[in-house]
Design a protein around this motif. Structure first.
Motif, PDB file in Angstrom:
ATOM      1  N   GLU A  75      -5.755  -7.316   6.044  1.00  0.00           N
ATOM      2  CA  GLU A  75      -6.126  -7.525   4.648  1.00  0.00           C
ATOM      3  C   GLU A  75      -7.208  -8.598   4.566  1.00  0.00           C
ATOM      4  OE1 GLU A  75      -5.247  -5.853   2.157  1.00  0.00           O
ATOM      5  OE2 GLU A  75      -3.395  -4.811   2.713  1.00  0.00           O
ATOM      6  N   ARG A  89       0.846  -1.195   0.000  1.00  0.00           N
ATOM      7  CA  ARG A  89       0.000   0.000   0.000  1.00  0.00           C
ATOM      8  C   ARG A  89       0.878   1.240   0.000  1.00  0.00           C
ATOM      9  NH1 ARG A  89      -5.377  -0.567   2.075  1.00  0.00           N
ATOM     10  NH2 ARG A  89      -5.983  -2.760   2.339  1.00  0.00           N
ATOM     11  N   LEU A  90       0.226   2.401  -0.100  1.00  0.00           N
ATOM     12  CA  LEU A  90       0.952   3.656   0.006  1.00  0.00           C
ATOM     13  C   LEU A  90       1.591   3.764   1.381  1.00  0.00           C
ATOM     14  CD1 LEU A  90      -1.630   6.077  -1.671  1.00  0.00           C
ATOM     15  CD2 LEU A  90       0.410   5.060  -2.706  1.00  0.00           C
ATOM     16  N   GLU A  91       2.727   4.430   1.445  1.00  0.00           N
ATOM     17  CA  GLU A  91       3.474   4.530   2.694  1.00  0.00           C
ATOM     18  C   GLU A  91       2.631   5.117   3.820  1.00  0.00           C
ATOM     19  OE1 GLU A  91       6.537   3.899   5.235  1.00  0.00           O
ATOM     20  OE2 GLU A  91       6.408   3.280   3.132  1.00  0.00           O
ATOM     21  N   LYS A  92       1.741   6.036   3.492  1.00  0.00           N
ATOM     22  CA  LYS A  92       0.927   6.679   4.531  1.00  0.00           C
ATOM     23  C   LYS A  92      -0.231   5.801   4.997  1.00  0.00           C
ATOM     24  CE  LYS A  92      -1.942   9.140   1.134  1.00  0.00           C
ATOM     25  NZ  LYS A  92      -2.402  10.474   0.675  1.00  0.00           N
ATOM     26  N   ASP A  93      -0.491   4.704   4.278  1.00  0.00           N
ATOM     27  CA  ASP A  93      -1.555   3.788   4.678  1.00  0.00           C
ATOM     28  C   ASP A  93      -1.044   2.907   5.818  1.00  0.00           C
ATOM     29  OD1 ASP A  93      -3.479   1.743   4.907  1.00  0.00           O
ATOM     30  OD2 ASP A  93      -3.994   1.896   2.789  1.00  0.00           O
ATOM     31  N   LYS A  94      -1.676   2.981   6.974  1.00  0.00           N
ATOM     32  CA  LYS A  94      -1.214   2.271   8.168  1.00  0.00           C
ATOM     33  C   LYS A  94      -1.932   0.936   8.378  1.00  0.00           C
ATOM     34  CE  LYS A  94       1.511   5.697   9.088  1.00  0.00           C
ATOM     35  NZ  LYS A  94       2.959   5.556   8.862  1.00  0.00           N
ATOM     36  N   THR A  95      -2.592   0.413   7.357  1.00  0.00           N
ATOM     37  CA  THR A  95      -3.295  -0.871   7.494  1.00  0.00           C
ATOM     38  C   THR A  95      -2.296  -1.990   7.736  1.00  0.00           C
ATOM     39  OG1 THR A  95      -5.034  -0.128   5.987  1.00  0.00           O
ATOM     40  CG2 THR A  95      -4.874  -2.497   6.396  1.00  0.00           C
ATOM     41  N   LYS A 123       4.267  -3.374   9.761  1.00  0.00           N
ATOM     42  CA  LYS A 123       2.866  -3.482   9.352  1.00  0.00           C
ATOM     43  C   LYS A 123       2.721  -4.262   8.058  1.00  0.00           C
ATOM     44  CE  LYS A 123       2.637   0.914   6.793  1.00  0.00           C
ATOM     45  NZ  LYS A 123       2.316   0.329   5.487  1.00  0.00           N
ATOM     46  N   ASP A 124       3.839  -4.499   7.347  1.00  0.00           N
ATOM     47  CA  ASP A 124       3.827  -5.217   6.073  1.00  0.00           C
ATOM     48  C   ASP A 124       4.348  -6.644   6.181  1.00  0.00           C
ATOM     49  OD1 ASP A 124       2.876  -2.977   4.657  1.00  0.00           O
ATOM     50  OD2 ASP A 124       4.904  -2.178   4.478  1.00  0.00           O
TER      51      ASP A 124
END
Length: 245
Positions: free
Chosen positions: A152, A141-147, A220-221
Motif C-alpha cells: 500500500e 480490498r476485494l477478496e480477489k485482490d492479492k495486494t 496479506k492484510d
C-alpha cells in the motif's frame, strides 16, 4: 531515541523472509556498499500463518482506533526464538518527521521506507514513557485482490490509540541510503548523526534508533513488527502494526 553517540556493535547476519512483492528500485549513492536483499520467497499455508499469529499474541482493547484489538507483544519466554528477524531503523531530524526503514540486514538496501506522521522529538518523548504501539491502517480490498499490506502507498496512523495523521510509503532517497550506509556496522543502538537538511541546516543532527524486529506475517492484510530488546534489557517496547480494517 537517545541523544548520545554510541559505538557500533558487530552486525549479525540474519535471514529475511519476504512477502511476494517487488523490491523497491532505489538510486544508489556513489561509493555505496549496500547490497540487494536476497529476496527469499517462502510461502506458508494460511492455516499455519493463522496458528502462528494466534500463539504469538493476545488482545487488548484499543477504543480510539478502528481495530477492536491489537497484540501487546511477544510472550516473555518467546522473544528471540523465531527465525524471521529484520533490521528496523527509526530516524529523522528533531523538527522533521520520523521515518522507518526496514532491511533484511544492516548491509542490505531498504526493502521498505515509511514516513510516519510524527515528529522525531515527539516519538522520542513517547519512547521515554516505555511503551509505544503504532498502528498503520487502510481499508480492506476485494477478496480477489492479492495486494499485500506493505505494498500500500498510504495508511492512517495511530500512536497508542490516538490518530495522528498518515503514514506514507516512499522510495528510499539518497539521504536515506546515506544514513543506512553510515549505520551499516550498527546492529542495535541509538544516537545522532551529522545532518544536511533544509529543515535544520548543515549543523542539524539526525537522531536514529536501530534494533532487530520480529516480523509476524498474519496474512496479506496483516503484518506486525515487534522490537526485540537485548537479553536482560529493560528498554522501551515498540510494536508497529500494518493492518486492513
Amino acid at each position: 531515541m537517545a541523544d548520545t553517540r554510541i559505538l557500533p556493535n558487530t552486525p549479525i547476519e540474519d535471514s529475511y523472509e519476504t512477502s511476494p512483492r517487488t523490491p523497491p528500485q532505489s538510486t544508489m549513492p556513489r561509493n555505496s556498499s549496500l547490497v540487494q536483499p536476497s529476496q527469499k520467497k517462502k510461502r506458508k499455508t494460511k492455516a499455519y500463518r493463522v496458528f502462528r499469529s494466534v500463539i504469538r499474541s493476545f488482545p487488548i482493547i484499543a477504543p480510539s482506533c478502528k481495530m477492536g484489538s491489537i497484540p501487546i507483544g511477544l510472550p516473555e519466554g518467546y522473544r528471540g526464538t523465531s527465525g524471521t528477524r529484520v533490521t528496523g531503523t527509526l530516524f529523522g531530524y528533531r523538527k522533521g518527521r520520523v521515518s522507518l526503514s526496514m532491511q533484511e540486514s544492516p548491509r542490505c538496501l531498504p526493502s521498505l521506507v515509511v514516513e510516519l506522521a510524527m515528529q522525531t522529538i515527539v516519538l522520542q518523548k513517547e519512547m521515554s514513557a516505555g511503551m509505544v504501539r503504532i498502528a498503520l491502517e487502510c481499508e480492506k480490498r476485494l477478496e480477489k485482490d492479492k495486494t499485500w499490506i506493505l505494498d500500500e502507498a498510504l495508511w492512517t496512523m495511530y500512536c497508542n490509540g490516538k490518530k495522528c495523521g498518515y503514514g506514507v510509503k516512499r522510495e528510499a532517497s539518497e539521504e536515506d541510503l546515506n544514513v543506512m550506509e553510515l549505520l551499516k556496522a550498527v546492529s542495535m543502538g541509538a544516537g545522532v548523526l551529522p545532518g544536511n537538511s533544509e529543515v535544520e541546516g548543515i549543523d542539524g543532527e539526525l537522531a536514529y534508533m536501530r534494533a532487530y524486529f520480529e516480523r509476524v506475517v498474519g496474512s496479506k492484510d496483516s503484518e506486525t513488527l515487534y522490537m526485540l530488546n537485548p537479553d536482560g534489557s529493560n528498554g522501551p517496547e515498540l510494536s508497529i502494526f500494518f493492518v486492513r480494517v
